[in-house]
Design a protein around this motif. Structure first.
Motif, PDB file in Angstrom:
ATOM      1  N   TYR A   4      20.976  27.186  25.137  1.00  0.00           N
ATOM      2  CA  TYR A   4      21.427  26.203  26.116  1.00  0.00           C
ATOM      3  C   TYR A   4      21.128  26.735  27.513  1.00  0.00           C
ATOM      4  O   TYR A   4      21.566  27.824  27.866  1.00  0.00           O
ATOM      5  CB  TYR A   4      22.932  25.957  25.990  1.00  0.00           C
ATOM      6  CG  TYR A   4      23.340  25.400  24.654  1.00  0.00           C
ATOM      7  CD1 TYR A   4      23.290  24.033  24.403  1.00  0.00           C
ATOM      8  CD2 TYR A   4      23.779  26.245  23.639  1.00  0.00           C
ATOM      9  CE1 TYR A   4      23.663  23.528  23.176  1.00  0.00           C
ATOM     10  CE2 TYR A   4      24.160  25.743  22.411  1.00  0.00           C
ATOM     11  CZ  TYR A   4      24.107  24.386  22.177  1.00  0.00           C
ATOM     12  OH  TYR A   4      24.476  23.879  20.969  1.00  0.00           O
ATOM     13  N   ASN A   5      20.390  25.980  28.297  1.00  0.00           N
ATOM     14  CA  ASN A   5      20.059  26.368  29.664  1.00  0.00           C
ATOM     15  C   ASN A   5      20.672  25.331  30.605  1.00  0.00           C
ATOM     16  O   ASN A   5      20.160  24.226  30.749  1.00  0.00           O
ATOM     17  CB  ASN A   5      18.542  26.450  29.845  1.00  0.00           C
ATOM     18  CG  ASN A   5      18.146  26.985  31.183  1.00  0.00           C
ATOM     19  OD1 ASN A   5      18.914  27.662  31.846  1.00  0.00           O
ATOM     20  ND2 ASN A   5      16.937  26.673  31.602  1.00  0.00           N
ATOM     21  N   TRP A   6      21.803  25.708  31.223  1.00  0.00           N
ATOM     22  CA  TRP A   6      22.501  24.822  32.145  1.00  0.00           C
ATOM     23  C   TRP A   6      21.990  25.056  33.560  1.00  0.00           C
ATOM     24  O   TRP A   6      21.875  26.193  33.997  1.00  0.00           O
ATOM     25  CB  TRP A   6      24.001  25.084  32.110  1.00  0.00           C
ATOM     26  CG  TRP A   6      24.649  24.665  30.842  1.00  0.00           C
ATOM     27  CD1 TRP A   6      24.878  25.435  29.736  1.00  0.00           C
ATOM     28  CD2 TRP A   6      25.150  23.367  30.515  1.00  0.00           C
ATOM     29  NE1 TRP A   6      25.492  24.700  28.760  1.00  0.00           N
ATOM     30  CE2 TRP A   6      25.679  23.424  29.213  1.00  0.00           C
ATOM     31  CE3 TRP A   6      25.208  22.158  31.222  1.00  0.00           C
ATOM     32  CZ2 TRP A   6      26.260  22.323  28.592  1.00  0.00           C
ATOM     33  CZ3 TRP A   6      25.783  21.071  30.596  1.00  0.00           C
ATOM     34  CH2 TRP A   6      26.301  21.157  29.306  1.00  0.00           C
ATOM     35  N   LEU A   7      21.686  23.982  34.270  1.00  0.00           N
ATOM     36  CA  LEU A   7      21.202  24.077  35.646  1.00  0.00           C
ATOM     37  C   LEU A   7      22.117  23.268  36.550  1.00  0.00           C
ATOM     38  O   LEU A   7      22.317  22.071  36.338  1.00  0.00           O
ATOM     39  CB  LEU A   7      19.778  23.516  35.749  1.00  0.00           C
ATOM     40  CG  LEU A   7      18.734  24.174  34.864  1.00  0.00           C
ATOM     41  CD1 LEU A   7      17.464  23.344  34.837  1.00  0.00           C
ATOM     42  CD2 LEU A   7      18.456  25.574  35.344  1.00  0.00           C
ATOM     43  N   GLN A   8      22.690  23.932  37.543  1.00  0.00           N
ATOM     44  CA  GLN A   8      23.513  23.242  38.530  1.00  0.00           C
ATOM     45  C   GLN A   8      22.631  22.883  39.721  1.00  0.00           C
ATOM     46  O   GLN A   8      21.981  23.750  40.290  1.00  0.00           O
ATOM     47  CB  GLN A   8      24.667  24.140  39.004  1.00  0.00           C
ATOM     48  CG  GLN A   8      25.491  23.545  40.120  1.00  0.00           C
ATOM     49  CD  GLN A   8      26.293  22.327  39.690  1.00  0.00           C
ATOM     50  OE1 GLN A   8      27.109  22.438  38.788  1.00  0.00           O
ATOM     51  NE2 GLN A   8      26.058  21.187  40.321  1.00  0.00           N
TER      52      GLN A   8
END
Length: 113
Positions: free
Chosen positions: A66-70
Motif C-alpha cells: 500500500y502506497n499512501w500519498l498525501q
C-alpha cells in the motif's frame, strides 16, 4: 495498465496496437509465469489522499503493498510549516525554478526558520 510478456516481439506488437488505439499501457519484458502484479489506484478527494495498491503474486507467495500519498495545497503546507516555526520563503513549479501558479501539480517549497 501494465503488460508483461517474455517475448520482445509480442511486447513490440502490443505497444504498436496500444499506440494506434491511443491507450496508455506500460509494457515490461519478463516471465509472467514467475510473478505478476495487479495495481489499483484510489483517490480520496476530500482528504487529498491517493492510495496506490499493488497485489504481487509469485509461485510461492502473494503480498500486498500500500502506497499512501498525501497531497497538499499551498495553504496546507503553510499551516504544517508554521506549526514548527517555519515560514514559506519561495515557491516554484519545478526544480528549475519556474514560477509557481495555483493549480500546478507539483510545487517546490523553500521554508525558513
Amino acid at each position: 495498465m501494465v503488460g508483461l510478456d517474455f517475448s520482445q516481439n509480442s511486447l513490440e506488437y502490443a505497444s504498436q496496437q496500444a499506440d494506434r488505439s491511443n491507450l496508455d499501457i506500460e509494457y515490461h519484458l519478463g516471465n509472467y509465469l514467475d510473478y505478476w502484479c495487479i495495481q489499483s489506484s484510489f483517490l480520496y478527494r476530500p482528504e487529498l489522499v491517493t492510495l496506490d495498491k499493488y497485489v504481487i503474486y509469485e509461485a510461492e507467495r502473494e503480498w500486498t503493498v500500500y502506497n499512501w500519498l498525501q497531497h497538499f495545497t499551498l495553504d496546507m503546507l503553510r499551516s504544517e510549516l508554521e506549526q514548527h516555526g517555519l515560514e514559506i520563503q519561495a515557491t516554484y513549479s519545478d526544480l528549475r525554478g519556474r514560477h509557481w501558479a495555483d493549480g500546478d501539480e507539483m510545487a517546490v517549497v523553500i521554508g525558513l526558520k
